[in-house]
Design an enzyme around this catalytic site. Structure first.
Site, PDB file in Angstrom:
ATOM      1  N   HIS A 267     -16.745  11.051  58.894  1.00 27.10           N
ATOM      2  CA  HIS A 267     -15.978  11.939  58.023  1.00 27.10           C
ATOM      3  C   HIS A 267     -15.642  11.199  56.734  1.00 27.10           C
ATOM      4  CE1 HIS A 267     -12.709  14.576  56.622  1.00 27.10           C
ATOM      5  NE2 HIS A 267     -13.258  15.495  57.392  1.00 27.10           N
ATOM      6  N   ASP A 318     -16.689  19.439  63.227  1.00 30.20           N
ATOM      7  CA  ASP A 318     -17.866  20.306  63.180  1.00 30.20           C
ATOM      8  C   ASP A 318     -18.729  20.199  64.428  1.00 30.20           C
ATOM      9  OD1 ASP A 318     -17.508  21.306  60.453  1.00 30.20           O
ATOM     10  OD2 ASP A 318     -17.912  19.258  59.833  1.00 30.20           O
TER      11      ASP A 318
END
Length: 381
Positions: A267, A318
């Protein structure tokens, strides 16, 4: 092209990474500790105990609602669920091949044309428009999904909660308790995440004092970008490409040998585990069992283990949202629209905050071009 320009203390930072661009009381994203707070409430606490209605009210108003406030807010959301018939007529005449996010962007802009209050500038009207958009974006997304499948849109059901109604409008049947919970959790976990690209876009636009629909249309445009809102779509494509548990190891080896990227891992902010990811994992398992198709969850578990062993990066929000939404009957190319149906709450909260003591956002560029030079006639070039 180069220039010996005078150096300043404000050299450009690519992507504005680490630059503080606003004071905000809406969200804290602590990438070092893996902590996410909405208005001071830890995302773990909200994910386990709150509904999206409570969370969106919190983002807009700064505090969680009491029973009376929550009931009034839920009624407001239900009141605004239907969208103008003209939007449905327009949608039916748009190209079937258009990406869902392009359709959502266009419908959102058009919705502002049909809202007689769109240009109103009082706080009360802007708050009402924000609630209206939180309610109507899911209706637009569901209509896009069904019309692309050759089906008629489903009218909202006022007996259902926000997440349950969204699932009902998407699939045309009352959702299971787990499916409703899954949608509510997805909406809660994606509702807000600081000054990400789409949220910053909404603040930049609203700072020029247009209508809220313009700012939200711009935010949707930013979210549409491949570097922002589409990671879980790519995760699902990867799972389909791999196809089975036994193909995971050779797939990972091939990606490593070709210096490729593992979608859904790492991330831009979190240096440790994304605090949102774990909440989706268990629901993916449960819906995998409920649908009789557990392999996508099982593949995700094995892939998470092997990728972490290879690159020492945790999966992000995700990763498990891909298999979870697949179990919910949502196609991969609609995932970013689901994201928008959640993030609309955060966008509107930031818009209202920006308008409180607003100042136009006008950063400075670090000029690296030529110094002043003279025009040369075309015959002498």
């Amino acid at each position: 092209m180069s220039a010996d320009t005078e150096k300043t203390s404000n050299e450009a930072v690519k992507g504005l990474k680490g630059i503080i661009a606003a004071d905000s009381s809406i969200c804290l994203v602590n990438g070092t500790e893996g902590k996410l707070l909405y208005r001071g409430y830890n995302i773990d606490d909200l994910a386990e105990n709150a509904t999206f209605e409570e969370v969106s009210f919190l983002l807009l108003n700064g505090e969680l609602p009491n029973e009376s406030q929550l009931a009034d807010y839920q009624n407001e959301l239900k009141k605004h669920r239907s969208i103008p018939a003209e939007l449905i007529d327009t949608l039916k005449n748009l190209p079937e091949s258009a990406p869902p996010m392009a359709l959502l962007r266009s419908l959102t802009s058009l919705a502002g044309v049909y809202d007689p209050d769109a240009e109103e500038e009082s706080y009360e009207k802007r708050l009402e428009i924000s609630i209206k958009l939180i309610s109507q974006i899911p209706t637009m997304v569901a209509a896009i999904h069904r019309i692309r499948k050759g089906l008629e849109p489903v009218e909202p059901d006022s007996s259902l909660c926000h997440a349950g109604n969204f699932m009902y409008m998407l699939n045309g049947e009352k959702p299971s308790e787990d499916a409703t919970r899954a949608m509510d959790l997805i909406l809660t976990l994606h509702a807000e995440h600081g000054l990400n690209a789409s949220t910053f876009t909404s603040r930049v636009i609203i700072a020029t004092l247009p209508d809220i629909y313009s700012a939200i249309t711009g935010a949707i445009g930013a979210l549409k970008g491949k570097l922002h809102g589409g990671a879980n779509t790519e995760v699902l494509k990867t799972l389909f490409e791999i196809g089975s548990l036994e193909n995971i190891t050779p797939y990972i080896k091939n990606v490593r040998e070709n210096k490729g990227k593992f979608m859904g891992f790492g991330h831009a902010v979190y240096q440790v585990e994304d605090p949102r990811a774990k909440h989706l994992k268990e629901l993916s398992r449960r819906l995998g069992e409920e649908t009789g198709e557990p392999k996508w969850y099982e593949m995700s578990i094995e892939m998470e283990k092997q990728v972490y062993a290879e690159i020492k990066r945790n999966c992000n929000v995700d990763f498990y949202s891909a298999s979870l939404q697949h179990y919910m009957g949502i196609p991969g190319d609609l995932f970013t629209c689901i994201f928008a149906s959640s993030r609309i709450a955060g966008w509107c909260a930031h818009i209202l905050e920006q308008l409180d003591g607003n100042k136009i956002i006008r950063p400075k560029a670090n000029y690296i071009g030529y110094e002043e030079r003279s025009y040369v006639p075309v015959s002498q070039r």
